[in-house]
Design a protein around this motif. Sequence first.
Motif: not given
Length: 58
Positions: A31-48
């Motif tokens: 679940s954490l991994q998916l949340a980090f992937e989604f945040s990167a895909e939506q440009f909320l973070t600079g990387s996964i």
Amino acid sequence: MSLFQTARTIAVREDNAPAPPDYGFEANYRSLQLAFEFSAEQFLTGSICKPEDLFLRS
């Protein structure tokens, strides 16, 4: 048994409450991994980010 595990057992067994989600890093890793992937895909973070890079093991 920890206080949280004891309370969880009592709530589920004696109060017929639905079982809460599992506790802990390993149980929630995907679940954490998916949340980090989604945040990167939506440009909320600079990387996964990797969950293990953000949380300290106890």
